[in-house]
Design an enzyme around this catalytic site. Sequence first.
Site, PDB file in Angstrom:
ATOM      1  N   SER A   5       0.828  -1.209   0.000  1.00 59.84           N
ATOM      2  CA  SER A   5       0.000   0.000   0.000  1.00 59.84           C
ATOM      3  C   SER A   5       0.864   1.262   0.000  1.00 59.84           C
ATOM      4  O   SER A   5       0.447   2.313  -0.488  1.00 59.84           O
ATOM      5  CB  SER A   5      -0.929   0.014   1.214  1.00 59.84           C
ATOM      6  OG  SER A   5      -0.189   0.020   2.424  1.00 59.84           O
ATOM      7  N   ARG A  50      -9.167  -4.332 -18.373  1.00 59.63           N
ATOM      8  CA  ARG A  50      -9.579  -5.300 -17.357  1.00 59.63           C
ATOM      9  C   ARG A  50      -8.884  -5.026 -16.021  1.00 59.63           C
ATOM     10  O   ARG A  50      -9.282  -5.559 -14.986  1.00 59.63           O
ATOM     11  CB  ARG A  50      -9.273  -6.735 -17.815  1.00 59.63           C
ATOM     12  CG  ARG A  50     -10.173  -7.205 -18.956  1.00 59.63           C
ATOM     13  CD  ARG A  50      -9.820  -8.618 -19.385  1.00 59.63           C
ATOM     14  NE  ARG A  50     -10.674  -9.074 -20.468  1.00 59.63           N
ATOM     15  CZ  ARG A  50     -11.853  -9.658 -20.311  1.00 59.63           C
ATOM     16  NH1 ARG A  50     -12.313  -9.851 -19.095  1.00 59.63           N
ATOM     17  NH2 ARG A  50     -12.560 -10.053 -21.347  1.00 59.63           N
ATOM     18  N   ARG A  90      -8.620  -2.985 -13.145  1.00 54.03           N
ATOM     19  CA  ARG A  90      -9.625  -2.065 -12.616  1.00 54.03           C
ATOM     20  C   ARG A  90      -9.029  -0.878 -11.870  1.00 54.03           C
ATOM     21  O   ARG A  90      -9.612   0.218 -11.861  1.00 54.03           O
ATOM     22  CB  ARG A  90     -10.585  -2.831 -11.688  1.00 54.03           C
ATOM     23  CG  ARG A  90     -11.298  -3.994 -12.376  1.00 54.03           C
ATOM     24  CD  ARG A  90     -12.219  -3.512 -13.502  1.00 54.03           C
ATOM     25  NE  ARG A  90     -13.290  -2.672 -12.988  1.00 54.03           N
ATOM     26  CZ  ARG A  90     -14.429  -3.144 -12.485  1.00 54.03           C
ATOM     27  NH1 ARG A  90     -14.642  -4.446 -12.436  1.00 54.03           N
ATOM     28  NH2 ARG A  90     -15.353  -2.325 -12.037  1.00 54.03           N
ATOM     29  N   ARG A 133     -16.418   5.850 -32.117  1.00 54.86           N
ATOM     30  CA  ARG A 133     -17.744   6.455 -32.338  1.00 54.86           C
ATOM     31  C   ARG A 133     -17.617   7.808 -33.026  1.00 54.86           C
ATOM     32  O   ARG A 133     -18.459   8.181 -33.848  1.00 54.86           O
ATOM     33  CB  ARG A 133     -18.481   6.647 -31.011  1.00 54.86           C
ATOM     34  CG  ARG A 133     -19.054   5.391 -30.405  1.00 54.86           C
ATOM     35  CD  ARG A 133     -20.003   5.754 -29.270  1.00 54.86           C
ATOM     36  NE  ARG A 133     -21.161   6.507 -29.760  1.00 54.86           N
ATOM     37  CZ  ARG A 133     -21.951   7.227 -28.981  1.00 54.86           C
ATOM     38  NH1 ARG A 133     -21.691   7.345 -27.687  1.00 54.86           N
ATOM     39  NH2 ARG A 133     -22.990   7.857 -29.494  1.00 54.86           N
ATOM     40  N   ARG A 162     -18.367   1.791 -37.644  1.00 54.25           N
ATOM     41  CA  ARG A 162     -17.337   1.113 -36.850  1.00 54.25           C
ATOM     42  C   ARG A 162     -17.650  -0.363 -36.601  1.00 54.25           C
ATOM     43  O   ARG A 162     -16.781  -1.118 -36.153  1.00 54.25           O
ATOM     44  CB  ARG A 162     -17.147   1.813 -35.511  1.00 54.25           C
ATOM     45  CG  ARG A 162     -18.238   1.529 -34.482  1.00 54.25           C
ATOM     46  CD  ARG A 162     -17.856   2.082 -33.128  1.00 54.25           C
ATOM     47  NE  ARG A 162     -18.847   1.739 -32.105  1.00 54.25           N
ATOM     48  CZ  ARG A 162     -18.670   1.957 -30.811  1.00 54.25           C
ATOM     49  NH1 ARG A 162     -17.551   2.518 -30.379  1.00 54.25           N
ATOM     50  NH2 ARG A 162     -19.605   1.631 -29.947  1.00 54.25           N
ATOM     51  N   HIS A 200       1.412  -5.530 -10.405  1.00 55.27           N
ATOM     52  CA  HIS A 200       0.438  -6.575 -10.724  1.00 55.27           C
ATOM     53  C   HIS A 200       0.322  -6.754 -12.236  1.00 55.27           C
ATOM     54  O   HIS A 200       0.269  -7.888 -12.741  1.00 55.27           O
ATOM     55  CB  HIS A 200      -0.922  -6.218 -10.131  1.00 55.27           C
ATOM     56  CG  HIS A 200      -2.029  -7.125 -10.583  1.00 55.27           C
ATOM     57  ND1 HIS A 200      -2.108  -8.455 -10.209  1.00 55.27           N
ATOM     58  CD2 HIS A 200      -3.090  -6.902 -11.408  1.00 55.27           C
ATOM     59  CE1 HIS A 200      -3.172  -9.006 -10.763  1.00 55.27           C
ATOM     60  NE2 HIS A 200      -3.782  -8.094 -11.502  1.00 55.27           N
ATOM     61  N   ARG A 229       0.939  -9.843 -17.162  1.00 57.55           N
ATOM     62  CA  ARG A 229       1.032  -9.555 -18.599  1.00 57.55           C
ATOM     63  C   ARG A 229       2.391  -9.861 -19.210  1.00 57.55           C
ATOM     64  O   ARG A 229       2.534  -9.874 -20.429  1.00 57.55           O
ATOM     65  CB  ARG A 229       0.658  -8.096 -18.879  1.00 57.55           C
ATOM     66  CG  ARG A 229      -0.757  -7.740 -18.444  1.00 57.55           C
ATOM     67  CD  ARG A 229      -1.796  -8.656 -19.078  1.00 57.55           C
ATOM     68  NE  ARG A 229      -3.160  -8.255 -18.703  1.00 57.55           N
ATOM     69  CZ  ARG A 229      -4.251  -8.884 -19.091  1.00 57.55           C
ATOM     70  NH1 ARG A 229      -4.156  -9.968 -19.859  1.00 57.55           N
ATOM     71  NH2 ARG A 229      -5.452  -8.470 -18.720  1.00 57.55           N
TER      72      ARG A 229
END
Length: 230
Positions: free
Chosen positions: A51, A74, A76, A86, A154, A176, A181
Amino acid sequence: MVSKTEINVVNSNEFKSSKDSREKLMLKLSLKEQKMFKEFVKSIIDSGHHSVIEHLNYTVVVACDRGVSHEYVRHRLASYSQESTRYCNYTKGKFGSELTFVDLTAGIELCSKTRKLSDDIKGEILTVWWEAMSQDEANYNRMIELGASPQIARSVLPNSLKTEIVITMNLREWRHFFAVRLAKGAHPQMRELAALIYESLSSIIPVVFGEYRMNYTDIIMKLVAEQRSG
């Protein structure tokens, strides 16, 4: 048009995001103080009190394909800003009046199954991929010509479409991120990008990220070297 994946470290709270700035900071400390600083940070990490390192953030700008960008979000405990399909009209001059796709070559070489194929087969795979990308571009342009808005057109855009995404994580979350990854089971193109980000951040604060180099392979090192020289 085909492009490579790219990353750029933007900022990190009050610290400048460069190796030179880190070295200037360390020069203000005596050798004894430098050693104490590194040992303190290492003891925090080794004891699991992560922390403490949540108070420092790093922001990275990544150019990757949209498929890989879906894996980024993913995570968070992070903040993201991403180019919007868009509102971006890729037929306009700002985008070169064409779609840009992220080269699949690195992904093929990092995939444990695909890299074992012959060069001829890998060449055929790239040809099929490029033909699909060209058709997707033609379909997108035609929909725009017919009057479709970018948010409707799109729907035919592929995962290989290049996108830019700004990512901010604290040091704990970056640790993390690298743990999952850079792992061998991660998506090949995600591993490529994670390695590029790791090289940048570990050069700034090596005491925080050093152990993740064990997840490297010769292929990843080669890709990182090629990206830097290119």
